[in-house]
Design a protein around this motif. Structure first.
Motif, PDB file in Angstrom:
ATOM      1  N   PHE A 161       0.719  -1.107   0.001  1.00  0.00           N
ATOM      2  CA  PHE A 161       0.023  -0.051  -0.053  1.00  0.00           C
ATOM      3  C   PHE A 161       0.855   1.268  -0.066  1.00  0.00           C
ATOM      4  N   ALA A 162       1.894   1.096   0.679  1.00  0.00           N
ATOM      5  CA  ALA A 162       2.680   2.456   0.943  1.00  0.00           C
ATOM      6  C   ALA A 162       3.539   2.656  -0.324  1.00  0.00           C
ATOM      7  N   PHE A 163       3.633   1.677  -0.838  1.00  0.00           N
ATOM      8  CA  PHE A 163       4.603   1.725  -2.240  1.00  0.00           C
ATOM      9  C   PHE A 163       3.669   2.253  -3.276  1.00  0.00           C
ATOM     10  N   VAL A 164       2.433   1.597  -3.382  1.00  0.00           N
ATOM     11  CA  VAL A 164       1.403   2.141  -4.236  1.00  0.00           C
ATOM     12  C   VAL A 164       1.187   3.797  -4.046  1.00  0.00           C
ATOM     13  N   LEU A 165       1.105   4.302  -2.730  1.00  0.00           N
ATOM     14  CA  LEU A 165       0.977   5.457  -2.489  1.00  0.00           C
ATOM     15  C   LEU A 165       2.097   6.288  -2.737  1.00  0.00           C
ATOM     16  N   GLY A 166       3.154   5.843  -2.468  1.00  0.00           N
ATOM     17  CA  GLY A 166       4.525   6.564  -2.585  1.00  0.00           C
ATOM     18  C   GLY A 166       4.631   6.668  -4.212  1.00  0.00           C
ATOM     19  N   LEU A 167       4.527   5.639  -4.944  1.00  0.00           N
ATOM     20  CA  LEU A 167       4.602   5.676  -6.289  1.00  0.00           C
ATOM     21  C   LEU A 167       3.917   6.760  -7.013  1.00  0.00           C
ATOM     22  N   ILE A 168       2.522   6.885  -6.677  1.00  0.00           N
ATOM     23  CA  ILE A 168       1.649   7.691  -7.095  1.00  0.00           C
ATOM     24  C   ILE A 168       2.069   9.349  -6.652  1.00  0.00           C
ATOM     25  N   MET A 169       2.352   9.583  -5.342  1.00  0.00           N
ATOM     26  CA  MET A 169       2.330  10.800  -4.895  1.00  0.00           C
ATOM     27  C   MET A 169       3.941  11.235  -5.335  1.00  0.00           C
ATOM     28  N   GLY A 170       4.905  10.385  -5.387  1.00  0.00           N
ATOM     29  CA  GLY A 170       6.135  10.780  -5.834  1.00  0.00           C
ATOM     30  C   GLY A 170       6.271  11.018  -7.292  1.00  0.00           C
TER      31      GLY A 170
END
Lengths: 342, 370, 330
Positions: free
Chosen positions: B175-184
């Motif tokens: 989840f963190a990865f998906v969020l981070g990927l999108i936001m970043g």
């Protein structure tokens, strides 16, 4: 030349230590530097000239060790030189020499000063370390030095931080720092390489002025033959850790004897080449890695004059051609070659 | 001689592909290899914990509550070697003073350990019914890590908890990865005001002490939620705070890649857009992301363990390392049953393994350095 | 310099405002409000409460107003020093916190000092003697320090303390000082107890800072200016302390706020395990009981501490690094 050399390298060899194995970086380097003269040490990058310079002050990194040879230093011309190679690299004796009797200028002026201390602080430090002068005295010496090397408004500049200086100004400050204790020998390790061409000329001028004023001997390390012609009295040419030819600047420039030197001089662009429709002649091949040092003369695989069976078997001994001119090569041209300096 | 070897090595380095170089560099890290092997074992446990554990996580052995560790022996009292390892039998005796039943070791009887025995039935991955377990005893019982207050086998429970803890970690990191990927990705791609806003947001989140925030969010979950619902919610909470680091790395990597000279060089030599992305950008990007993922794991695992330990995270009947440690909250129970602290060994081992692996990968991901 | 300072202050205020929004959000987050739980408690006790009484209570407490009105009321009260009412303790939040907060401050700052006192010299040693036995030992310690959850560390220390001394190592005071007013003797007694929570709280941070210090210093040691200084005859120790160590301290100082955040983050759980008389157990209990005014206020205070720490680290950095203080000249 009857004056005793101030610094004399005798068969200095430095090796790279990997685990318990040694790989030669420089071999049997012989070099004499005389008081008040400028010696240029010339060679391609990686040939061991900077290593030689660092070895003189015992500043070599841990992996590089002096395996053989002497570094005889005689600042007062007393006839009883100190062998720097036998000193402890962290001891008091070598520290008294560093910055005091032998000073050094480095290639990268941008990173040669700590960004957290003022220029003045970093130069004063050297003076106070070696000369026992008070803070006030040291400060006024620094102001004087900065003025001499051509930094405008030196009273203010003392308290400025390095990041507010341009590259040229920093190199001037570096020269001031090196000259602060009036050393007998100055080692300049490619001091102008990282600078713009116009600034280069200015820095070289400053060095020349300082040299004539202080009478300091200089070991000038460079790969730029134009600079050599401008600065040096004597020249030594280095290839893969060996000095293959040395002599006075005229001898080397007018009458080079080693094929490598000849090639090197041919590879320098000159005015007039364009009209004469001459192409630059690069030296064929490239410098082998340290791990692939050829047998015999290291230059033999790239050498046009190479004689199979001799050059690739034996290391050529040093031949003396004049009082100052030495060459290490089996090939013997004798006849003066064409004039390489326009 | 040695120079010849070095020479070959240099030659080999020149010709190797990117992933080959990565592998060679990684192999040199002994610690990273150990970390990798440890994680492999954890993965096996996660996949086959039903088979590997001798008992179910909730089955109680009333004959051996608060029982201590049971050592496996190959030699008996008279130094006779037994090919089949055994545990000594336990008998319950009444304490003459307190009149409480207490298990004692009976060295006269041995309970040999059997492999591939039929034990309690279980459903592997909730799908296949089976009874075969890796080891067990035909007579008596074997509790390698002892039992808890209710007589449940600590060893089996730790294996089951491993599955939960690692899966929380994996899902949380995902989840963190998906969020981070999108936001970043958005920040790095859009730049300008959007980038500024996202970076400020990240800075802000990072300035809040994480654990209290986690705790407060978890505490706000309704008490009547089922354990499964809480499990999902906790994972999401962990991810919501864990994404910032990843987003920052993705962004900075994107920004630096855009201006990287080898990308420019590829473009100038006429590479198509897709080739630049797949052959030049992705490999160096991917290895960075893998490293980041590995390093993010321990944070999530530690956070989950802390939450559950306080009773604010997962709770029975779902068991994780933190849930197991919950019963070791006060000194009295630790003094009586020090083996209740054993799950923490697994926590430390997992975190260490991820850190070792991450360090090795980080070094290997940039094989051209030095 | 002044300009930079003003900007920092402004940024801190904005951050604090945002944090107050988050804290208020957390207070409002649990479903149902105080009236609901009050009513359910009362009805369980057999009381009968009419719907009118309930809505009367709501409007008296202002709970029927829109969210933003309640937020501004809450913030307004905060500014006046009224942090709300703790239902669990039946006292104003400020009263509950007053006796415990100073201990949290003391604990956090002692840990911060401990962290740097250990991490900096060890990091220097580790870098200067790279690959020595001591360096390897410190590296392994660093790894374990980062991997060990603080509460597990606390539990292990408690267990060992019980085994070796037969006594509980928890708490901050000996029993005879627990309720005594502050005195020199009480202070000394606290010093004798405080090292356990300090070690537990500080180990992970120490490990982290140690690794940073080592890595940065190793980088700096090979920089040109170090070699240049060595070439002018400085002794190794003076050289090391004046140049690379000063440089390597910068990233350490820059992470001071972050470090404080980390310590404060771990404080509640460690406080609970070691049963310290600070705000830690209070915070966890307030969360478990959904005593949200208390919890929200404490989050606000924890965050404020971090903001102050970050601000201090910024100022320190400005003093230490002329490149930030003066700015570049093109």
């Amino acid at each position: 030349m009857n004056v005793k050399p101030i610094l004399s390298l005798k068969e200095l060899s430095v090796s790279l230590k990997i685990d318990d194995n040694y790989v030669s970086v420089t071999e049997d380097v012989n070099l004499d530097i005389h008081p008040g003269r400028v010696m240029a040490l010339v060679g391609e990058s990686g040939c061991g000239k900077s290593v030689t310079a660092s070895a003189l002050l015992r500043l070599l990194p841990k992996e590089l060790v002096i395996v053989n040879g002497e570094i005889l230093f005689d600042a007062q011309n007393s006839g009883t030189p100190i062998d720097i190679a036998s000193l402890s690299p962290k001891g008091r004796e070598i520290r008294n020499i560093r910055g005091n009797e032998i000073a050094m200028i480095f290639q990268e002026p941008m990173s040669s000063f700590s960004p957290l201390h003022t220029i003045g602080n970093q130069i004063e430090e050297v003076i106070r370390l070696h000369k026992n002068s008070s803070t006030n005295d040291a400060r006024s010496i620094v102001v004087g030095l900065l003025k001499k090397v051509g930094i405008g408004n030196p009273e203010k500049a003392v308290d400025r931080y390095p990041h507010t200086f341009s590259g040229g100004m920093r190199q001037r400050a570096m020269i001031a720092r090196a000259l602060s204790c009036d050393p007998a020998l100055l080692i300049a390790d490619e001091p102008t390489t990282a600078l713009d061409v116009t600034i280069q000329a200015q820095i070289l001028n400053v060095m020349k002025e300082m040299q004539s004023e202080y009478g300091t001997a200089i070991l000038f390390i460079t790969h730029n033959l134009g600079v050599v012609a401008q600065m040096a009295h004597d020249v030594a040419i280095m290839y893969m850790g060996r000095i293959i030819e040395r002599g006075s600047v005229t001898e080397i420039m007018k009458n080079p004897q080693h094929p490598y030197t000849i090639n090197l001089l041919r590879a320098v662009p000159r005015l007039g080449d364009l009209e004469a429709q001459k192409r630059l002649e690069p030296i064929k091949g490239s410098v082998p890695s340290l791990f692939e040092r050829p047998d015999g003369c290291a230059f033999s695989p790239r050498c046009e004059k190479s004689m199979t069976g001799q050059c690739d078997r034996q290391i050529p001994p040093q031949r003396q051609l004049s009082e100052t001119h030495f060459v290490s090569c089996f090939w013997n041209s004798q006849k003066p070659t064409e004039d390489y300096v326009s | 001689m040695i120079f010849k070897k070095k020479k070959n090595e240099i030659r080999r380095m020149d010709l190797a592909s990117y992933w080959q170089l990565v592998w060679w560099r990684f192999r040199r890290h002994r610690m990273a290899l150990i970390g990798g092997i440890l994680l492999g074992m954890f993965l096996l446990i996660t996949l086959f914990c039903e088979f590997l554990s001798p008992y179910g996580p909730h089955s109680r052995n009333t004959k051996y509550t608060q029982g201590s560790l049971m050592g496996i022996h190959f030699f008996d009292e008279d130094f006779n070697f037994h090919l089949r390892p055994f545990v000594y039998a336990r008998v319950n005796k009444r304490d003459p003073v307190t009149f409480r039943l207490k298990a004692e070791v009976d060295t006269s009887r041995q309970w040999p350990i059997q492999f591939f025995v039929e034990g309690e039935p279980y459903k592997l991955w909730g799908l296949f019914e089976a009874r075969i377990r890796l080891f067990g005893t035909e007579e008596g019982f074997v509790h390698l890590f002892g039992t808890d207050q209710l007589g449940r086998d600590v060893f089996s429970r730790i294996l089951y908890a491993t599955r939960t803890s690692l899966s929380v970690g994996a899902i949380g990191v995902f989840f963190a990865f998906v969020l981070g990927l999108i936001m970043g990705g958005i920040a790095g791609y859009m730049g300008g005001t959007v980038d500024e806003f996202i970076m400020r947001l990240i800075e802000f989140i990072r300035s809040i002490p994480t654990l209290p925030l986690w705790l407060a969010l978890a505490a706000a979950l309704p008490r009547e939620w089922s354990a499964l619902k809480v499990y999902i919610a906790v994972t999401v909470i962990l991810a919501c705070i864990g994404w910032t680091n990843l987003a920052r790395r993705v962004r900075s990597r994107l920004l630096s890649l855009r201006t990287e000279e080898f990308i420019l060089a590829a473009r100038l030599s006429g590479c198509s857009g897709s080739r630049i992305i797949s052959r030049h950008m992705l490999p160096s990007f991917l290895s960075y992301l893998i490293v980041d993922l590995t390093i993010s794991f321990p944070y999530i695992i530690l956070a989950e363990t802390s939450l559950s330990f306080l009773g604010l995270g997962l709770r029975e009947p779902i068991i994780s390392w933190g849930v197991l440690l919950f019963s070791a909250q006060n000194v009295r129970s630790i003094v009586h049953m020090p083996w209740l602290l054993l799950p923490s060994l697994f926590v430390v081992a997992a975190v260490l393994a991820f850190n070792f692996l991450g360090d090795g990968l980080r070094d290997a991901a940039d094989p051209f350095a030095k | 310099m002044l300009h930079l300072l003003l900007r920092r202050i402004a940024a801190s205020i904005v951050t604090l405002t945002l944090i107050s929004v988050v804290a208020f959000f957390l207070i409002e987050l649990p479903p149902g409000d105080f009236v609901d739980s009050y009513v359910s408690k009362k009805t369980q006790g057999g009381d009968i409460i009419t719907q009118e009484e309930i809505s009367e209570m709501r409007s008296r407490l202002g709970l029927d107003r829109p969210v933003y009105v309640r937020y501004f009321k809450w913030v307004g009260n905060l500014v006046r020093g009224d942090f709300g009412f703790s239902w669990e303790y039946r006292r104003p939040v400020s009263d509950v916190l007053a006796e415990r907060l100073p201990l949290t401050f003391i604990l956090a700052f002692t840990t911060l000092i401990f962290t740097y006192m250990i991490a900096v010299p060890m990091g220097i040693f580790s870098a200067v003697r790279q690959y020595s036995l001591g360096d390897h030992a410190i590296t392994i310690l660093g790894y374990v320090g980062l991997a060990l959850p603080q509460f597990v560390f606390a539990l292990i220390l408690m267990y060992l303390g019980h085994l070796w001394f037969g006594a509980s190592v928890g708490g901050l005071f000996s029993p005879e000082f627990e309720d005594a007013p502050w005195s020199v003797a009480k202070g000394l007694d606290m010093l004798a107890h405080i090292w356990i929570p300090v070690i537990v709280l500080g180990t992970a941070g120490t490990a982290f800072q140690l690794r940073t210090m080592r890595a940065v210093l190793l980088d700096e040691l090979n920089k040109m200016y170090v070699i240049a200084a060595r070439a002018s005859g400085l002794s190794e120790f003076r050289l090391l302390m004046k140049y690379p160590v000063r440089m390597a301290l910068n990233p350490i100082i820059a992470t001071l706020g972050w470090e404080l955040s980390h310590i404060i983050s771990g404080a509640p759980i460690v406080g609970l395990v070691l049963s310290l008389p600070d705000t830690g157990p209070l915070f966890i209990n307030s969360l478990l009981n959904q005593d949200m005014y208390l919890a929200g206020t404490m989050i606000l205070i924890y965050c404020a501490l971090v903001v102050i720490g970050t601000f201090l680290s910024d100022i320190l950095l400005m003093i230490m690094d002329p490149r930030i203080r003066i700015g570049g000249v093109s």
